[in-house]
Write a protein that holds these residues in place. Structure first.
Motif, PDB file in Angstrom:
ATOM      1  N   ASP A  68       0.803  -1.229   0.000  1.00  0.00           N
ATOM      2  CA  ASP A  68       0.000   0.000   0.000  1.00  0.00           C
ATOM      3  C   ASP A  68       0.835   1.278   0.000  1.00  0.00           C
ATOM      4  O   ASP A  68       0.436   2.290   0.588  1.00  0.00           O
ATOM      5  N   VAL A  69       1.987   1.250  -0.666  1.00  0.00           N
ATOM      6  CA  VAL A  69       2.771   2.471  -0.830  1.00  0.00           C
ATOM      7  C   VAL A  69       2.036   3.349  -1.844  1.00  0.00           C
ATOM      8  O   VAL A  69       1.737   2.892  -2.950  1.00  0.00           O
ATOM      9  N   PRO A  70       1.715   4.588  -1.493  1.00  0.00           N
ATOM     10  CA  PRO A  70       1.038   5.463  -2.453  1.00  0.00           C
ATOM     11  C   PRO A  70       1.917   5.733  -3.681  1.00  0.00           C
ATOM     12  O   PRO A  70       3.094   6.083  -3.532  1.00  0.00           O
ATOM     13  N   THR A  87       6.308   3.545   4.758  1.00  0.00           N
ATOM     14  CA  THR A  87       5.044   2.927   4.366  1.00  0.00           C
ATOM     15  C   THR A  87       5.215   1.435   4.114  1.00  0.00           C
ATOM     16  O   THR A  87       4.340   0.633   4.457  1.00  0.00           O
ATOM     17  N   MET A  88       6.360   1.048   3.537  1.00  0.00           N
ATOM     18  CA  MET A  88       6.627  -0.378   3.312  1.00  0.00           C
ATOM     19  C   MET A  88       6.600  -1.150   4.621  1.00  0.00           C
ATOM     20  O   MET A  88       5.956  -2.202   4.719  1.00  0.00           O
ATOM     21  N   ILE A 102      11.194  -4.578   9.325  1.00  0.00           N
ATOM     22  CA  ILE A 102      12.257  -3.848   8.645  1.00  0.00           C
ATOM     23  C   ILE A 102      11.928  -3.769   7.166  1.00  0.00           C
ATOM     24  O   ILE A 102      11.508  -4.761   6.567  1.00  0.00           O
ATOM     25  N   ALA A 103      12.107  -2.580   6.612  1.00  0.00           N
ATOM     26  CA  ALA A 103      11.972  -2.368   5.170  1.00  0.00           C
ATOM     27  C   ALA A 103      13.246  -1.722   4.671  1.00  0.00           C
ATOM     28  O   ALA A 103      13.826  -0.869   5.357  1.00  0.00           O
ATOM     29  N   VAL A 104      13.664  -2.130   3.481  1.00  0.00           N
ATOM     30  CA  VAL A 104      14.836  -1.531   2.854  1.00  0.00           C
ATOM     31  C   VAL A 104      14.553  -1.254   1.388  1.00  0.00           C
ATOM     32  O   VAL A 104      13.904  -2.042   0.705  1.00  0.00           O
ATOM     33  N   SER A 105      15.055  -0.112   0.939  1.00  0.00           N
ATOM     34  CA  SER A 105      14.995   0.252  -0.471  1.00  0.00           C
ATOM     35  C   SER A 105      16.265   1.026  -0.769  1.00  0.00           C
ATOM     36  O   SER A 105      16.588   1.990  -0.060  1.00  0.00           O
TER      37      SER A 105
END
Length: 166
Positions: A68-70, A87-88, A102-105
């Motif tokens: 649900d990342v805009p 958001t991730m 944890i989220a990574v980009s």
């Protein structure tokens, strides 16, 4: 700025020990690491007691569809940005009913960098019961080195936060 290479196996074992002691679980939402964080976690025997699922959202459409990342966040700031990782991790924690995440980009290279976001730039979103912590790091080295450092740093930060947040 390079951090020392940390032992991901030891960090994943410590993460599991801390989560089990609390009766909590963790989830992952990974882009540039392509599941390497979840892999480090599931290398630990018994991790199914504290890790239910992870999300590999390598493409922008996967981030939108699964977490649900805009789309406006990605279009306006790019996938490698603070609002996207925040958001991730929120989306992953909600979908996995996990207390931690944890989220990574990032831009692992060798191409894709810019003046604002050089190769090695990684945004971390760390979800805790107290809220979301975000941070940006720039790692040096080739693609494999950037990904390895991302996994180690992410696990280390989760362990630190669990120890800090009561």
């Amino acid at each position: 700025m390079n951090a020392p290479i940390l032992n991901t196996e030891a960090l994943a074992v410590e993460l599991g020990r801390l989560l089990l002691a609390r009766g909590h679980s963790v989830t992952t939402a990974e882009s540039c690491t392509g599941g390497l964080i979840a892999g480090a976690i599931t290398d630990v025997a018994g991790s199914s007691n504290w890790f239910n699922r992870g999300f590999i959202t390598y493409s922008n459409s996967a981030k939108v569809d699964m977490l649900d990342v805009p789309p406006a966040f990605i279009q306006g700031l790019g996938a490698v940005s603070e609002p996207v990782v925040a958001t991730m991790v929120q989306g992953a924690m909600a979908a996995a009913s996990a207390e931690w995440g944890i989220a990574v980009s990032g831009i692992a290279g060798p191409g894709g960098g810019s003046d604002d976001k050089p190769v090695g730039t990684v945004w971390f979103g760390l979800g805790t019961p107290a809220g979301i912590v975000t941070e940006r790091r720039v790692f040096e080295g080739d693609r494999a080195a950037v990904r390895r450092q991302t996994v180690a740093h992410g696990l280390d930060r989760l362990v630190q936060l669990i120890k800090e947040i009561r």
